[in-house]
Design a protein around this motif. Structure first.
Motif, PDB file in Angstrom:
ATOM      1  N   THR A 311       0.819  -1.216   0.000  1.00  0.00           N
ATOM      2  CA  THR A 311       0.000   0.000   0.000  1.00  0.00           C
ATOM      3  C   THR A 311       0.849   1.261   0.000  1.00  0.00           C
ATOM      4  OG1 THR A 311      -0.143   0.088   2.424  1.00  0.00           O
ATOM      5  CG2 THR A 311      -1.818  -1.205   1.266  1.00  0.00           C
ATOM      6  N   GLU A 441     -10.738  -2.535  18.019  1.00  0.00           N
ATOM      7  CA  GLU A 441     -10.817  -1.729  16.797  1.00  0.00           C
ATOM      8  C   GLU A 441      -9.983  -0.453  16.842  1.00  0.00           C
ATOM      9  OE1 GLU A 441     -12.060  -2.514  13.892  1.00  0.00           O
ATOM     10  OE2 GLU A 441     -12.608  -4.485  14.684  1.00  0.00           O
ATOM     11  N   VAL A 444      -7.212   0.524  14.053  1.00  0.00           N
ATOM     12  CA  VAL A 444      -7.456   1.246  12.793  1.00  0.00           C
ATOM     13  C   VAL A 444      -6.846   2.645  12.850  1.00  0.00           C
ATOM     14  CG1 VAL A 444      -9.242   2.175  11.281  1.00  0.00           C
ATOM     15  CG2 VAL A 444      -9.532  -0.089  12.312  1.00  0.00           C
ATOM     16  N   SER A 449      -5.016   4.529   6.267  1.00  0.00           N
ATOM     17  CA  SER A 449      -6.336   4.012   5.896  1.00  0.00           C
ATOM     18  C   SER A 449      -6.238   2.905   4.853  1.00  0.00           C
ATOM     19  CB  SER A 449      -7.216   5.151   5.363  1.00  0.00           C
ATOM     20  OG  SER A 449      -6.601   5.786   4.242  1.00  0.00           O
ATOM     21  N   ALA A 450      -5.278   3.017   3.914  1.00  0.00           N
ATOM     22  CA  ALA A 450      -5.130   1.976   2.896  1.00  0.00           C
ATOM     23  C   ALA A 450      -4.707   0.652   3.522  1.00  0.00           C
ATOM     24  CB  ALA A 450      -4.109   2.406   1.847  1.00  0.00           C
ATOM     25  N   ALA A 452      -5.461  -0.291   6.660  1.00  0.00           N
ATOM     26  CA  ALA A 452      -6.637  -0.803   7.364  1.00  0.00           C
ATOM     27  C   ALA A 452      -7.595  -1.488   6.393  1.00  0.00           C
ATOM     28  CB  ALA A 452      -7.339   0.331   8.109  1.00  0.00           C
ATOM     29  N   GLU A 453      -7.817  -0.867   5.255  1.00  0.00           N
ATOM     30  CA  GLU A 453      -8.712  -1.460   4.260  1.00  0.00           C
ATOM     31  C   GLU A 453      -8.179  -2.795   3.749  1.00  0.00           C
ATOM     32  OE1 GLU A 453      -9.100   1.535   1.285  1.00  0.00           O
ATOM     33  OE2 GLU A 453     -10.128   2.949   2.620  1.00  0.00           O
ATOM     34  N   ARG A 454      -6.861  -2.866   3.522  1.00  0.00           N
ATOM     35  CA  ARG A 454      -6.260  -4.095   3.015  1.00  0.00           C
ATOM     36  C   ARG A 454      -6.343  -5.216   4.060  1.00  0.00           C
ATOM     37  NH1 ARG A 454      -2.390  -4.717  -1.128  1.00  0.00           N
ATOM     38  NH2 ARG A 454      -3.407  -2.829  -1.919  1.00  0.00           N
ATOM     39  N   LYS A 456      -8.554  -5.556   6.461  1.00  0.00           N
ATOM     40  CA  LYS A 456      -9.940  -6.008   6.600  1.00  0.00           C
ATOM     41  C   LYS A 456     -10.391  -6.824   5.390  1.00  0.00           C
ATOM     42  CE  LYS A 456     -11.503  -2.171   9.539  1.00  0.00           C
ATOM     43  NZ  LYS A 456     -12.407  -0.994   9.631  1.00  0.00           N
ATOM     44  N   ALA A 457     -10.057  -6.338   4.192  1.00  0.00           N
ATOM     45  CA  ALA A 457     -10.528  -7.007   2.975  1.00  0.00           C
ATOM     46  C   ALA A 457      -9.931  -8.401   2.815  1.00  0.00           C
ATOM     47  CB  ALA A 457     -10.199  -6.147   1.755  1.00  0.00           C
TER      48      ALA A 457
END
Length: 482
Positions: A311, A441, A444, A449-450, A452-454, A456-457
């Protein structure tokens, strides 16, 4: 990992020759036709070889495969593979395509020249059908030949080529074994393999980043590189003539602190007079030492780290360089431009500990001599202690080492990073990892943010799994509710 008993080079060639379902072309440029020679020597080659070609002349080579800027390159290799494999299909598929898996082996080589002044390396590849009528799969490797003579390099290259063909046709479902087998029949120190790249249906689900990890783990190379999209890279092609900025770490996970260290170190590095700021290449480096868990490398953990580092957009390096001077030596061999190593103040303190250099006759001084034999910049990031910022100026070492540190600073080798995001200095990766695995949580807030998104996904680092660890400050009743 699975270990397969090695067969001799001649046995491998014979096994392929007597396999009636395999038929293909050999196209070799440079260092003689050393690979196909093994198949002719083994016997039964008529059952395997549809054609052997060696287009040495550049004009002839261009007429067949098209023009290119460099003849010993991946571009030329893949042009050779595609052209010759298509001829196999066009000429042979109608008669035997339903029962035969076609393959093409190609290499383009720069073996030792008469003066001994050239870079001795080769690109080798196999384009093959894993079963009749299947779409093609491909393996590409980059090899450095380390023998002293042209004849020895030719011999080593021939063995690697046979091993590559045999491995691709027999071990595509077990890439770790395929890589192990590449050096069957070769004594250590004759070759280095710093890139392997696979694609196609025979390698469905194989992650080339993991293959890069295997190269280092197996000792086939000291370092392997891939980009943010997971594409493997050949180090010389990427690093040559570029100023390099390296941050090494565990990245478990990548936090705001890691990114602030990178950005602030890059700003400092680019401001230096001997640095071409437009060409600085930032690299995130993970050593095998930091990847090891209980003395073994966990592949899923490595992939998690690689995913979050991606990321950042940086190139990722995996290496076996525990000592900083070994990392520096590798970088010196790749570029003649300035090099910056970004590290925390606590890590710098560790570098001055004599016990880490017991394997060197000259101890710490020998290590530092190797580290700073060329202009290399250590860019030192502060840490926070009791709400106070501790910078390089506040670092206190034993007197003799303190004198050495001041000397290195006077020479312009060690620099303090002072413009930092202090609000992130209380973030520590082990704490963040624990929060992820406990379902707290608040993690996070500690990562970009990128990232965190990676996480979670893709459910990295155990995110979303059943949580067994106690969250800091949690009451027993709250734990039961989880």
């Amino acid at each position: 990992m699975t270990k397969i008993a090695a067969r001799s080079t001649l046995q491998k060639a014979l096994d392929i020759n007597v396999d009636a379902s395999r038929y293909g072309t050999f196209a070799e440029i440079g260092a003689g036709q050393e690979v196909v020679r093994w198949f002719f020597q083994a016997g039964g080659a008529a059952g395997t070889i549809s054609k052997s070609i060696s287009a040495y002349d550049m004009q002839v080579s261009d007429a067949i495969y098209g023009g290119c800027q460099r003849y010993v390159s991946r571009q030329r290799l893949e042009a050779m593979l595609a052209y010759e494999q298509q001829l196999n299909r066009d000429r042979l598929a109608a008669e035997r395509g339903s029962t035969t898996s076609f393959f093409t082996f190609a290499d383009t080589v720069s073996a030792r020249n008469y003066q001994g002044t050239n870079d001795c390396h080769a690109w080798l590849g196999v384009l093959f059908q894993h079963e009749p009528n299947a779409d093609d799969s491909q393996v590409v490797v980059h090899v450095r030949m380390l023998d002293d003579t042209n004849a020895e390099q030719q011999h080593a290259l021939g063995i690697v080529g046979v091993n590559l063909i045999y491995g691709a046709l027999n071990f595509a479902d077990n890439p770790h074994v395929m890589l192990q087998s590449l050096v069957d029949g070769l004594s250590p120190g004759r070759i280095e393999i710093d890139l392997v790249d696979v694609k196609g249906p025979a390698f469905d689900g194989v992650d080339n980043r993991v293959l890069s990890l295997y190269l280092v783990e197996l000792g086939l190379t000291g370092a392997a590189l891939f980009d943010a999209d997971g594409r493997v890279l050949q180090s010389t092609e990427v690093l040559r003539k570029r100023p390099l900025l390296i941050q090494r770490g565990r990245f478990r996970p990548l936090t705001h602190v890691n990114m602030d260290l990178l950005t602030s170190a890059q700003a400092k590095f680019e401001s230096m007079p001997d640095v071409d700021s437009e060409r600085v290449l930032p690299i995130m480096e993970m050593s095998m030492h930091d990847l090891a868990l209980d003395d073994e490398v966990c592949v899923s953990d490595f992939v998690s780290r690689a995913e979050v580092v991606a990321t950042s957009g940086c190139i990722v390096m995996v290496s076996d360089f525990v000592e900083y001077h070994r990392l520096a030596s590798f970088l010196f061999s790749q570029t003649d431009q300035a090099i910056g190593l970004a590290l925390g103040l606590q890590t710098l303190r560790e570098l001055f500990k004599d016990e880490y250099y017991a394997n060197l006759d000259g101890g710490l001084l020998e290590s530092f001599g190797r580290l700073f034999k060329r202009k290399l910049n250590l860019l030192v990031y502060p840490y926070q202690s009791d709400n106070s910022l501790v910078t390089l100026d506040e670092l206190k070492l034993p007197p003799s080492q303190q004198h050495l540190l001041e000397y290195l600073r006077e020479l312009g080798y060690v620099h303090s990073i002072d413009d930092v995001a202090r609000q992130h200095l209380s973030i520590h990766s082990p704490d963040v990892l624990n929060m992820i695995q406990c379902g707290d949580e608040r993690w996070v807030e500690c990562v970009p943010s990128a990232v965190a998104e990676r996480i979670k996904a893709k459910k990295l680092f155990g995110y979303g799994e059943r949580r067994k660890k106690k969250v800091a400050g949690e009451t027993p009743a709250a734990a039961r509710r989880r």
